[in-house]
Design an enzyme around this catalytic site. Structure first.
Site, PDB file in Angstrom:
ATOM      1  CG  HIS A 267      15.632  71.914  -6.751  1.00  0.00           C
ATOM      2  ND1 HIS A 267      14.933  70.743  -6.831  1.00  0.00           N
ATOM      3  CD2 HIS A 267      14.693  72.894  -6.553  1.00  0.00           C
ATOM      4  CE1 HIS A 267      13.638  70.982  -6.700  1.00  0.00           C
ATOM      5  NE2 HIS A 267      13.468  72.285  -6.531  1.00  0.00           N
ATOM      6  CG  HIS A 306      15.074  62.960  -3.174  1.00  0.00           C
ATOM      7  ND1 HIS A 306      14.088  63.313  -2.287  1.00  0.00           N
ATOM      8  CD2 HIS A 306      14.845  63.642  -4.313  1.00  0.00           C
ATOM      9  CE1 HIS A 306      13.279  64.173  -2.884  1.00  0.00           C
ATOM     10  NE2 HIS A 306      13.717  64.396  -4.107  1.00  0.00           N
ATOM     11  CG  ASP A 362      17.288  65.794 -11.770  1.00  0.00           C
ATOM     12  OD1 ASP A 362      16.437  65.986 -12.651  1.00  0.00           O
ATOM     13  OD2 ASP A 362      17.400  66.500 -10.756  1.00  0.00           O
TER      14      ASP A 362
END
Ligand code: ACO
Length: 427
Positions: A267, A306, A362
């Site tokens: 995460h 994702h 990210d």
């Protein structure tokens, strides 16, 4: 055409008609489907919630196939370009964009709550010299509940609003204290003349100067990154916030749990993992060999993939743009070339194309944070600060939703059938 689903139970031959609302059937409607009077009724089995909506929400909309993200209906691209983080936090909490007077009052109130209680500082000094700032952050946020015991009154809307303000205001201070502790530097008190991100930069980087002047480009870049990270509907940490909050605990305790969920490398911890991966790859020449390893099942391409986005994460596009803005000031992060080459090869490779794996938020954010002078351990904390606005707004929405109850999934029991206890001497 009726909005219903007709189901025939082949065990009994009976047919049932289930209503369809907003593209969903109610899992509890399946309980009608029973083989007999002592049958509990059919339940759904959905490990990791791959296809289960846990709530109705009016906060964030994602279309994972088209790469669309909206907060309260406003596209993330417009917010990232034209808004600022405090306005977005207001939007998430209240549901509408503020008027000038509403914005000024909100920004002023947040500014006046940035100072943590002095004992928080002492509490934070107790961590080991090398404590991971995310561990420090999540435990300190939890500790806030002991400073504000009235936060337990979660049925009081005004008290809930005050705790939301406290959280949004104090998380940058806690994050900055965690950073200074890691560096072995004295804590810097908030400067109320500066913006939300300007003050944060001051609490992080101020040394002996009387007043810290944040670089306007870096201040804005951080603000854009904060906007992009503010909410993302029912992800792992937000579900944790709602799940813990559903027990009616205070919001500080619930938020500590949400932050813990964010800490994990799958995460919010992914931004730290991406930088470690890039450093390990070491040079552009080693990229093909690394991709080969990932395809053989040895490790993952961190920052890729994702659960919801099956196309390019719209936030990743904006992070990439922000990187250029930051590198103009700080100089280019040398790991950028490795990241670009990884992305180039992955986007042409059948393994990644067929699995719809694209860069997520990210993938590039860590490169910016590193160029701005943050150690890797701070990256997830930089995610947690803006996400606090999302967590607390989702918590508020849950508490106002009359359909919500304590969160409590069912299970399919696979253990031993009933058996008798055997005394230890007889085993
Ligand atoms: N690198 C290589 N292969 C991958 C990756 C990756 N990053 N992500 C998924 N896959 C593969 C899986 O091995 C699987 O392949 P298979 O069908 O051959 O078994 C397939 O793609 C589907 O992946 P799942 O694991 O089923 O996807 P899931 O939705 O459960 O996981 C997750 C999503 C956790 C984000 C995953 O893509 C991942 O681990 N990515 C790397 C970590 C990361 O970047 N996390 C940040 C997410 S964004 C955020 O939280 C802010």
């Amino acid at each position: 055409m009726a909005d219903t689903l007709t189901v025939t139970d082949n065990r009994t031959g009976k047919t049932y008609e289930l209503p369809i609302t907003d593209g969903t059937v109610r899992a509890t409607d399946l309980r009608k489907i029973r083989t007999g009077a002592d049958d509990f009724g059919l339940t759904t089995y959905d490990p990791a919630f791959l296809n289960t909506a846990s709530c109705r929400s009016a906060i964030t909309y994602i279309d994972g196939d088209q790469g669309i993200l909206e907060y309260r209906g406003y596209p993330i691209e417009q917010l990232g370009e034209q808004s600022n983080f405090l306005e977005v936090a207001y939007l998430l909490w209240f549901g509408h964009l503020p008027s000038q007077a509403e914005y000024d009052a909100w920004a002023r109130t947040i500014t006046l709550h940035t100072m943590p209680h002095e004992n928080i500082k002492k509490f934070m000094e107790g961590f080991r010299y090398d404590a991971h700032p995310m561990g420090v952050f999540l435990s300190t946020v939890g500790a806030l509940s002991t400073f504000y015991p009235e936060a337990k009154q979660i049925g009081d809307a005004e008290l809930r609003r005050i705790q939301a303000i406290r959280l949004i205001a104090k998380v940058p201070s806690i994050a900055a204290y965690a950073f200074r502790h890691l560096k072995g530097q004295p804590f810097v008190y908030p400067d109320n003349d500066l913006s939300y991100t300007g003050n944060f930069l001051s609490m992080l980087f101020k040394m002996t100067e009387l007043k810290y002047q944040p670089h306007p480009v870096l201040e804005r870049a951080l603000d854009v990154l904060f906007i992009l990270h503010a909410d993302h509907e029912q992800n792992c940490s937000t579900s944790a916030m709602r799940g813990i909050g559903s027990s009616q605990v205070d919001p500080f305790s619930a938020l500590a749990g949400a932050a813990a969920a964010l800490y994990g490398p799958l995460h919010g911890g992914a931004n730290e993992a991406v930088l470690k991966m890039l450093a390990e790859i070491g040079s552009v020449q080693h990229v093909p060999a690394f991709i080969k390893k990932v395809k053989a099942g040895d490790g993952k391409l961190m920052g890729f993939g994702h659960r919801v986005y099956k196309s390019y994460d719209p936030r990743a596009k904006m992070v990439k743009k922000t990187a250029d803005m930051v590198f103009d000031v700080t100089g280019r992060n040398p790991l950028t070339d490795i990241a670009l080459e990884l992305e180039r090869i992955a986007l042409e490779d059948d393994y990644f194309i067929s699995r719809k794996l694209y860069p997520n938020v990210d993938f590039y954010s860590g490169l910016i944070y590193q160029a701005m002078g943050f150690p890797m351990e701070m990256f997830t904390v930089l995610f947690a600060i803006p996400r606090t606005a999302g967590w607390i707004s989702q918590w508020e929405e849950m508490l106002r939703d009359p359909e919500q109850k304590i969160s409590r999934p069912r299970q399919v029991y696979t253990g031993a059938p009933r058996r008798d206890y055997v005394a230890i001497a007889n085993r």
